[in-house]
Design an enzyme around this catalytic site. Structure first.
Site, PDB file in Angstrom:
ATOM      1  CB  CYS A 206      12.165   8.754   9.923  1.00  0.00           C
ATOM      2  SG  CYS A 206      13.217   7.741   8.895  1.00  0.00           S
TER       3      CYS A 206
ATOM      4  CD  GLU B  54      12.605   1.341  10.120  1.00  0.00           C
ATOM      5  OE1 GLU B  54      13.215   1.941  11.147  1.00  0.00           O
ATOM      6  OE2 GLU B  54      13.419   0.448   9.599  1.00  0.00           O
TER       7      GLU B  54
ATOM      8  CE  LYS C 134      -1.983   2.859   2.279  1.00  0.00           C
ATOM      9  NZ  LYS C 134      -1.769   4.267   2.171  1.00  0.00           N
TER      10      LYS C 134
ATOM     11  CD  GLU D 101       9.164  12.599  12.977  1.00  0.00           C
ATOM     12  OE1 GLU D 101       7.944  11.986  13.169  1.00  0.00           O
ATOM     13  OE2 GLU D 101      10.045  11.985  12.580  1.00  0.00           O
TER      14      GLU D 101
HETATM   15  P1  NAD Z   1       1.274   8.271   8.349  1.00  0.00           P
HETATM   16  O1  NAD Z   1       2.105   7.382   9.550  1.00  0.00           O
HETATM   17  O2  NAD Z   1      -0.149   8.311   8.666  1.00  0.00           O
HETATM   18  O3  NAD Z   1       1.190   7.440   6.963  1.00  0.00           O
HETATM   19  C1  NAD Z   1       2.030   6.727   6.461  1.00  0.00           C
HETATM   20  C2  NAD Z   1       1.497   5.672   5.860  1.00  0.00           C
HETATM   21  O4  NAD Z   1       0.496   4.797   6.589  1.00  0.00           O
HETATM   22  C3  NAD Z   1       0.635   5.894   4.348  1.00  0.00           C
HETATM   23  O5  NAD Z   1       0.833   4.880   3.405  1.00  0.00           O
HETATM   24  C4  NAD Z   1      -0.693   5.986   5.195  1.00  0.00           C
HETATM   25  O6  NAD Z   1      -1.830   5.778   4.014  1.00  0.00           O
HETATM   26  C5  NAD Z   1      -0.834   5.000   5.827  1.00  0.00           C
HETATM   27  N1  NAD Z   1      -1.907   5.045   7.088  1.00  0.00           N
HETATM   28  C6  NAD Z   1      -2.321   5.909   7.747  1.00  0.00           C
HETATM   29  N2  NAD Z   1      -3.044   5.726   8.698  1.00  0.00           N
HETATM   30  C7  NAD Z   1      -3.450   4.324   8.605  1.00  0.00           C
HETATM   31  C8  NAD Z   1      -4.176   3.342   9.194  1.00  0.00           C
HETATM   32  N3  NAD Z   1      -5.046   3.700  10.154  1.00  0.00           N
HETATM   33  N4  NAD Z   1      -3.982   2.019   8.900  1.00  0.00           N
HETATM   34  C9  NAD Z   1      -2.968   1.663   7.885  1.00  0.00           C
HETATM   35  N5  NAD Z   1      -2.370   2.652   7.416  1.00  0.00           N
HETATM   36  C10 NAD Z   1      -2.409   3.774   7.807  1.00  0.00           C
HETATM   37  O7  NAD Z   1       1.941   9.553   8.250  1.00  0.00           O
HETATM   38  P2  NAD Z   1       1.554  10.983   7.509  1.00  0.00           P
HETATM   39  O8  NAD Z   1      -0.024  11.223   7.865  1.00  0.00           O
HETATM   40  O9  NAD Z   1       1.837  10.721   6.074  1.00  0.00           O
HETATM   41  O10 NAD Z   1       2.557  11.954   8.199  1.00  0.00           O
HETATM   42  C11 NAD Z   1       2.415  12.592   9.348  1.00  0.00           C
HETATM   43  C12 NAD Z   1       3.633  12.686  10.209  1.00  0.00           C
HETATM   44  O11 NAD Z   1       4.281  11.383  10.338  1.00  0.00           O
HETATM   45  C13 NAD Z   1       4.685  13.344   9.561  1.00  0.00           C
HETATM   46  O12 NAD Z   1       4.478  14.772   9.866  1.00  0.00           O
HETATM   47  C14 NAD Z   1       6.235  12.874  10.104  1.00  0.00           C
HETATM   48  O13 NAD Z   1       6.189  13.607  11.168  1.00  0.00           O
HETATM   49  C15 NAD Z   1       5.868  11.304  10.330  1.00  0.00           C
HETATM   50  N6  NAD Z   1       6.425  10.549   9.168  1.00  0.00           N
HETATM   51  C16 NAD Z   1       7.314   9.734   9.347  1.00  0.00           C
HETATM   52  C17 NAD Z   1       7.832   9.092   8.197  1.00  0.00           C
HETATM   53  C18 NAD Z   1       9.058   8.332   8.582  1.00  0.00           C
HETATM   54  O14 NAD Z   1       9.693   7.842   7.810  1.00  0.00           O
HETATM   55  N7  NAD Z   1       9.162   7.897   9.740  1.00  0.00           N
HETATM   56  C19 NAD Z   1       7.164   8.988   7.224  1.00  0.00           C
HETATM   57  C20 NAD Z   1       6.137   9.882   6.758  1.00  0.00           C
HETATM   58  C21 NAD Z   1       5.713  10.673   7.725  1.00  0.00           C
END
Ligand code: NAD
Length: 500
Positions: free
Chosen positions: A302, A268, A192, A399
């Site tokens: 991250c 991660e 996904k 973050e």
């Molecule tokens: P997120 O964790 O919500 O999204 C990451 C992935 O998870 C996406 O593919 C998203 O569709 C999926 N996802 C979201 N909710 C889900 C659920 N309930 N069940 C299953 N999958 C789900 O991150 P975001 O909203 O894109 O970003 C928010 C914050 O997260 C950023 O501001 C940053 O601080 C952090 N972030 C961290 C990383 C990293 O590499 N560790 C990457 C992106 C964002």
């Protein structure tokens, strides 16, 4: 340099067309069962690049069924390891051949500098695939010296169907970190992608099929987290989950696994990594490395060095030079060659970063430079530096995931160790010193999955990466990552003639 406001200029036309926008299930591009699509946007303008099929629970069911069949009936796990290896190697060759188109898609969808995508990230993707291809035929079990008359061996077998959920900050590299080991070990996958950046995964997965991947082995579902992502996590026929993203979503993923079939989960997650500049540091070099550690990829890493701890002896000089360096950072259309920083990925991240900047000012930190959007269009943010930051301010604890450097002053090593470790995160840490004893002390004392000494963001395929504490569970890359995708079966046979 950023005052040239390249963001105001007409965006450059990306040197690529969007060819693939449907879901890739069982080797075919298909529409979502609901017929729905969602727009993926150009972060330079907020305009629509393409409408992409929006996968939901029903599409996840179809994708998992295809992956299940490809696992249970083969041929993937039943192919020889050498055949799997050759497909992954052909895939790497094809990605290498299409380096520039893939990099252009990545830049268009994400906003990262094209030079970075074309010269670092796509080549690293290729390197990772070759690395994992190399592992495919080197996965061995053991013979075990048990007490008693038994011949005991372990078989290392693929787990089954892996559900993988990736974020938008490094869409291709997160694909490689997850898909590479899963396929090398003989698993099948439902991936996904992040809703902000669905394009590059579809393109490369088409190439993977051209390289000979059998249908159903890797299925790509574009869509949103609470719908497609959650359906994947809750699915009873998914045997393993791997996720990269926020800590908050990581908790949801673990919960969904626990409430369904207890599939093992690799996480991660976020970070608030310290970057420690010691009193012996050459300030110019320290400024440059600390700048890179924070601002690389628009600050959307991250492991970003997002708490810059500077020894009081060099603090004033450091702040002055770090501010000058941020002012020199070239920001603008990521398709322009000389650009170091493009726009943030979307309006949500953009607004969140601006909120943190306001919180920094409100809490009394000194805004040295930046602090605002750049231009009127798209999601560009001026490189921002705060000094006089205190540990309890939100900008020092949470973050930000943007181009905002926070500089904190410290007096001695014990104090900085305590402060650096005083966080719920533990993903990475940077140390800048010429003193071997200081380096050795910090390397052992810092509670983080990676400690970079006099370097930062060194991401070789063989180096494991992952978090302590709430930054995650498990390790990706390197030999350690194979464990995530293998079951260990103990096989015990009595020995008829124990004398032999
Ligand atoms: P997120 O964790 O919500 O999204 C990451 C992935 O998870 C996406 O593919 C998203 O569709 C999926 N996802 C979201 N909710 C889900 C659920 N309930 N069940 C299953 N999958 C789900 O991150 P975001 O909203 O894109 O970003 C928010 C914050 O997260 C950023 O501001 C940053 O601080 C952090 N972030 C961290 C990383 C990293 O590499 N560790 C990457 C992106 C964002």
């Amino acid at each position: 340099r950023y005052s040239t406001a390249a963001a105001l200029e007409e965006p450059i036309k990306p040197p690529v067309n969007v060819e693939y926008t449907k879901l890739l299930i069982n080797g075919q591009f298909v529409d979502a069962a609901s017929g729905k699509t969602f727009p993926t946007l150009d972060p330079r303008t907020g305009e629509v690049i393409a409408h992409v099929a929006e996968g939901d629970a029903e599409d996840v069911n179809r994708a998992v069924a295809a992956a299940r069949k490809a696992f249970d009936e083969g041929p993937w796990p039943k192919l020889t390891a050498y055949d799997r290896q050759r497909i992954l190697l052909r895939f790497a060759d094809l990605v290498e051949k299409h380096n520039d188109e893939i990099a252009a898609l990545e830049t268009w969808d994400n906003g990262k500098p094209y030079e970075q995508a074309a010269k670092i990230e796509v080549p690293m993707f290729v390197r990772l695939m070759r690395y994992y291809a190399g592992w495919a035929d080197k996965i061995h079990g053991m013979t075990v010296p048990a007490d008693g008359p038994y011949h005991v061996q372990t078989l290392h077998e693929p787990i089954g169907v892996a559900g993988q959920i990736i974020p938008w900050n490094f869409p291709l590299l997160m694909y490689a970190w997850k898909v590479g080991p899963a396929l090398a070990c003989g698993n099948t996958v439902v991936l996904k992608t992040a809703e902000q950046t669905p394009l590059s995964a579809l393109y490369v997965t088409k190439l993977l099929h051209e390289a000979g991947l059998p249908s159903g082995v890797l299925n790509v579902v574009s869509g949103f987290g609470p719908t497609a992502g959650a359906a994947l996590c809750s699915h009873m026929d998914v045997d393993k989950l791997a996720f990269t993203g926020s800590t908050e979503t990581g908790k949801i993923i673990l919960e969904l696994s626990a409430r369904s079939n207890l599939k093992p989960v690799t996480l991660e997650l976020g970070g608030k990594s310290p970057f420690i500049v010691c009193e012996d540091a050459d300030v110019d070099n320290a400024v440059e490395l600390a700048h890179f550690a924070l601002f690389f990829n628009q600050g959307q890493c991250c492991c970003a060095g997002s708490r810059t701890y500077v020894h009081e002896r060099v603090y004033d000089e450091f702040v002055e030079k770090a501010t000058a360096r941020a002012l020199k950072r070239s920001v603008g259309d990521p398709f322009r060659q000389e650009i170091e920083q493009g726009p943030q990925v979307d309006s949500e991240q953009f607004e969140k970063i601006l909120r943190y900047i306001r919180a920094g000012v409100d809490s009394g930190a000194t805004l040295e430079t930046g602090g605002d959007r750049l231009g009127e269009k798209g999601y560009y943010i001026k490189p921002t530096v705060f000094s006089n930051v205190q540990d309890d301010m939100p900008i020092a604890k949470e973050e930000i995931f943007g181009p905002v450097q926070t500089i904190l002053k410290y007096k001695d090593l014990d104090e900085v160790i305590r402060r650096a470790n005083s966080t719920r995160y533990g993903l990475a840490a940077g140390v800048f010193t010429q003193n071997l004893d200081t380096a050795n002390t910090l390397m052992r004392a810092l509670r983080a999955g990676t400690v970079w000494i006099n370097c930062f963001d060194t991401f070789d395929a063989a180096i494991p990466f992952g978090g302590y504490k709430m930054s995650g569970q498990g390790r990706e890359k390197g030999e350690y990552s194979l464990k995530n995708y293998l079951q260990v079966k103990a096989v015990v046979t009595p020995l008829k003639n124990p004398a032999w």
